[in-house]
Design a protein around this motif. Structure first.
Motif, PDB file in Angstrom:
ATOM      1  N   GLU A 152      -8.149   5.588  -9.547  1.00 47.37           N
ATOM      2  CA  GLU A 152      -7.513   5.874  -8.266  1.00 47.37           C
ATOM      3  C   GLU A 152      -8.029   7.194  -7.711  1.00 47.37           C
ATOM      4  O   GLU A 152      -8.555   8.040  -8.427  1.00 47.37           O
ATOM      5  CB  GLU A 152      -5.994   5.938  -8.423  1.00 47.37           C
ATOM      6  CG  GLU A 152      -5.523   7.006  -9.386  1.00 47.37           C
ATOM      7  CD  GLU A 152      -4.033   6.955  -9.606  1.00 47.37           C
ATOM      8  OE1 GLU A 152      -3.474   7.986 -10.020  1.00 47.37           O
ATOM      9  OE2 GLU A 152      -3.425   5.899  -9.362  1.00 47.37           O
ATOM     10  N   ILE A 166     -11.171   1.865  -8.454  1.00 47.23           N
ATOM     11  CA  ILE A 166     -10.094   1.989  -7.481  1.00 47.23           C
ATOM     12  C   ILE A 166      -9.834   0.641  -6.796  1.00 47.23           C
ATOM     13  O   ILE A 166     -10.759  -0.107  -6.493  1.00 47.23           O
ATOM     14  CB  ILE A 166     -10.381   3.061  -6.422  1.00 47.23           C
ATOM     15  CG1 ILE A 166     -11.675   2.746  -5.662  1.00 47.23           C
ATOM     16  CG2 ILE A 166     -10.465   4.444  -7.042  1.00 47.23           C
ATOM     17  CD1 ILE A 166     -11.953   3.692  -4.522  1.00 47.23           C
ATOM     18  N   LYS A 167      -8.560   0.357  -6.552  1.00 47.87           N
ATOM     19  CA  LYS A 167      -8.163  -0.881  -5.890  1.00 47.87           C
ATOM     20  C   LYS A 167      -7.741  -0.638  -4.448  1.00 47.87           C
ATOM     21  O   LYS A 167      -7.710  -1.574  -3.643  1.00 47.87           O
ATOM     22  CB  LYS A 167      -7.025  -1.545  -6.664  1.00 47.87           C
ATOM     23  CG  LYS A 167      -7.422  -1.982  -8.069  1.00 47.87           C
ATOM     24  CD  LYS A 167      -6.258  -2.657  -8.778  1.00 47.87           C
ATOM     25  CE  LYS A 167      -6.658  -3.112 -10.171  1.00 47.87           C
ATOM     26  NZ  LYS A 167      -5.540  -3.774 -10.888  1.00 47.87           N
ATOM     27  N   CYS A 168      -7.376   0.600  -4.140  1.00 53.01           N
ATOM     28  CA  CYS A 168      -6.978   0.935  -2.775  1.00 53.01           C
ATOM     29  C   CYS A 168      -7.213   2.422  -2.552  1.00 53.01           C
ATOM     30  O   CYS A 168      -7.381   3.193  -3.503  1.00 53.01           O
ATOM     31  CB  CYS A 168      -5.525   0.562  -2.508  1.00 53.01           C
ATOM     32  SG  CYS A 168      -4.347   1.448  -3.538  1.00 53.01           S
ATOM     33  N   LEU A 169      -7.232   2.800  -1.297  1.00 54.79           N
ATOM     34  CA  LEU A 169      -7.401   4.198  -0.932  1.00 54.79           C
ATOM     35  C   LEU A 169      -6.100   4.721  -0.352  1.00 54.79           C
ATOM     36  O   LEU A 169      -5.392   3.997   0.360  1.00 54.79           O
ATOM     37  CB  LEU A 169      -8.520   4.342   0.115  1.00 54.79           C
ATOM     38  CG  LEU A 169      -9.927   3.963  -0.342  1.00 54.79           C
ATOM     39  CD1 LEU A 169     -10.867   3.913   0.850  1.00 54.79           C
ATOM     40  CD2 LEU A 169     -10.429   4.967  -1.362  1.00 54.79           C
ATOM     41  N   LEU A 188     -18.791   4.251  -0.133  1.00 52.93           N
ATOM     42  CA  LEU A 188     -18.121   3.536  -1.220  1.00 52.93           C
ATOM     43  C   LEU A 188     -19.145   2.580  -1.828  1.00 52.93           C
ATOM     44  O   LEU A 188     -19.586   1.635  -1.167  1.00 52.93           O
ATOM     45  CB  LEU A 188     -16.926   2.753  -0.697  1.00 52.93           C
ATOM     46  CG  LEU A 188     -15.730   3.573  -0.203  1.00 52.93           C
ATOM     47  CD1 LEU A 188     -14.912   2.768   0.784  1.00 52.93           C
ATOM     48  CD2 LEU A 188     -14.875   4.007  -1.369  1.00 52.93           C
ATOM     49  N   CYS A 223     -17.603  -0.278  -5.870  1.00 51.44           N
ATOM     50  CA  CYS A 223     -16.148  -0.244  -6.090  1.00 51.44           C
ATOM     51  C   CYS A 223     -15.677  -1.697  -5.960  1.00 51.44           C
ATOM     52  O   CYS A 223     -15.095  -2.098  -4.937  1.00 51.44           O
ATOM     53  CB  CYS A 223     -15.465   0.669  -5.073  1.00 51.44           C
ATOM     54  SG  CYS A 223     -15.993   2.400  -5.168  1.00 51.44           S
ATOM     55  N   LEU A 238     -12.038  -2.826  -4.972  1.00 55.57           N
ATOM     56  CA  LEU A 238     -11.485  -2.382  -3.687  1.00 55.57           C
ATOM     57  C   LEU A 238     -11.505  -3.534  -2.697  1.00 55.57           C
ATOM     58  O   LEU A 238     -12.570  -4.050  -2.339  1.00 55.57           O
ATOM     59  CB  LEU A 238     -12.291  -1.210  -3.146  1.00 55.57           C
ATOM     60  CG  LEU A 238     -11.796  -0.601  -1.834  1.00 55.57           C
ATOM     61  CD1 LEU A 238     -10.440   0.057  -2.023  1.00 55.57           C
ATOM     62  CD2 LEU A 238     -12.802   0.404  -1.286  1.00 55.57           C
ATOM     63  N   GLU A 239     -10.334  -3.951  -2.218  1.00 57.19           N
ATOM     64  CA  GLU A 239     -10.214  -5.127  -1.363  1.00 57.19           C
ATOM     65  C   GLU A 239      -9.977  -4.804   0.105  1.00 57.19           C
ATOM     66  O   GLU A 239     -10.197  -5.661   0.968  1.00 57.19           O
ATOM     67  CB  GLU A 239      -9.101  -6.039  -1.870  1.00 57.19           C
ATOM     68  CG  GLU A 239      -9.365  -6.605  -3.259  1.00 57.19           C
ATOM     69  CD  GLU A 239      -8.293  -7.570  -3.695  1.00 57.19           C
ATOM     70  OE1 GLU A 239      -7.276  -7.688  -2.976  1.00 57.19           O
ATOM     71  OE2 GLU A 239      -8.467  -8.209  -4.746  1.00 57.19           O
ATOM     72  N   LEU A 251      -9.604  -1.422   3.293  1.00 53.17           N
ATOM     73  CA  LEU A 251      -9.651  -0.028   3.717  1.00 53.17           C
ATOM     74  C   LEU A 251      -8.352   0.317   4.425  1.00 53.17           C
ATOM     75  O   LEU A 251      -7.653  -0.571   4.927  1.00 53.17           O
ATOM     76  CB  LEU A 251     -10.834   0.190   4.676  1.00 53.17           C
ATOM     77  CG  LEU A 251     -12.228  -0.073   4.116  1.00 53.17           C
ATOM     78  CD1 LEU A 251     -13.269   0.074   5.217  1.00 53.17           C
ATOM     79  CD2 LEU A 251     -12.536   0.865   2.965  1.00 53.17           C
ATOM     80  N   THR A 265     -18.555  -3.923  -2.556  1.00 56.13           N
ATOM     81  CA  THR A 265     -17.113  -3.781  -2.697  1.00 56.13           C
ATOM     82  C   THR A 265     -16.470  -5.166  -2.577  1.00 56.13           C
ATOM     83  O   THR A 265     -17.144  -6.151  -2.260  1.00 56.13           O
ATOM     84  CB  THR A 265     -16.515  -2.852  -1.616  1.00 56.13           C
ATOM     85  OG1 THR A 265     -16.523  -3.537  -0.353  1.00 56.13           O
ATOM     86  CG2 THR A 265     -17.304  -1.554  -1.510  1.00 56.13           C
TER      87      THR A 265
END
Length: 231
Positions: free
Chosen positions: A35, A56-59, A74, A77, A80-81, A83, A101
Motif C-alpha cells: 500500500e 498495491i490494490k488501490c491508491l 505506475l 502494479c 491495481l484495478e 485510479l 496494471t
C-alpha cells in the motif's frame, strides 16, 4: 524501514521532489509494498512519483492533493484495478504512465488535466474504454494505448489539436477509427500495427499533412488504404 518495505519517514520529508516506491530486491525478507502511505499528501512539493512492481490494490484519495506533481508513473502494479476518481485535481500533471496494471477504465476526471502532454496506458490488458471527453486534454501530444481491449475511440479525440503521436499497436479488438481523425492536423506518427479487428481507414486521414510515420502491418481486415494517401 517498516515490515512492509516502505520507509516510515517518507512522508515527513516535506520538500522531497521525487518519490520512488518499488519492490524490494530482498522480497523473501521484506515482501512487496502492499500500500501507499495514507499521508502521502504531506509531500506537498512532490513533482515526480513512481510506483514500480508493487502489490498495491488501490491508491489513497489524498494523492489527488499533490498540487505540484508533474509526472506520475505506475509500472507492473498488477493488482491495481482503479485510479482515484478525482485524479483530475492534479492540475500540474504533465505525464501519466500506466504500464502493466489491472486498470479496467480511466476516471472521467482525467479529462480535466489541462497540462497533460503525455498519456501512456500500455499493456493494461483489461482496459476496455477511455473517457468520452478525452478531447478536452488540450495540451496532449502523445497518446499510447498499446495492447488494450478498446473497441473504438471517442470522437472527441479529433479535437486534440496538439497531438503528435497516436500509438494503438496490438489493440486487437479495435474495430474502427473516428471518421474525422484527419482533424488531427499536428499528428506525425500513427501506429496501428496488429490491430487485427480494424476494418478500414477513414479517408480523412489524407488531411494529415504532417504525418511522417504510418504503420499498418498485420491488420488483415483492412482491405485497402484511402485514396490519395500520401505519407
Amino acid at each position: 524501514m517498516n515490515p512492509k518495505g516502505t520507509p516510515t519517514t517518507i512522508c515527513q520529508s516535506f520538500g522531497l521532489p521525487v518519490s520512488i516506491l518499488k519492490k524490494s530486491p530482498y522480497r523473501s525478507e521484506m515482501g512487496c509494498i502492499p500500500e501507499v502511505p495514507n499521508d502521502l499528501d504531506r509531500l506537498e512539493y512532490l513533482a515526480k512519483l513512481n510506483l514500480l512492481s508493487t502489490d498495491i490494490k488501490c491508491l489513497p484519495d489524498n494523492i489527488c492533493l499533490l498540487k505540484h506533481l508533474r509526472s506520475f508513473k505506475l509500472e507492473s502494479c498488477l493488482l491495481l484495478e482503479e485510479l482515484p476518481k478525482d485524479l483530475g485535481q492534479l492540475k500540474c500533471l504533465e505525464k501519466l504512465s500506466l504500464l502493466s496494471t489491472g486498470i479496467r477504465r480511466l476516471p472521467d476526471s482525467i479529462c480535466m488535466l489541462k497540462c497533460l502532454r503525455s498519456l501512456k496506458v500500455k499493456s493494461c490488458l483489461l482496459l476496455e474504454e477511455v473517457p468520452e471527453a478525452l478531447g478536452q486534454l488540450v495540451c496532449l501530444e502523445k497518446l499510447n494505448l498499446f495492447s488494450s481491449r478498446i473497441r473504438s475511440l471517442p470522437g472527441s479525440i479529433c479535437m486534440l489539436k496538439h497531438l503528435k503521436s497516436l500509438d494503438l499497436e496490438s489493440c486487437g479488438l479495435l474495430e474502427k477509427l473516428p471518421e474525422d481523425i484527419g482533424q488531427l492536423e499536428c499528428l506525425e506518427k500513427l501506429i496501428l500495427k496488429k490491430c487485427a479487428s480494424l476494418e478500414d481507414i477513414p479517408n480523412s486521414i489524407c488531411k494529415m499533412k504532417r504525418l511522417r510515420c504510418f504503420h499498418l502491418p498485420f491488420c488483415h481486415q483492412v482491405e485497402k488504404s484511402p485514396r490519395n494517401l500520401e505519407v
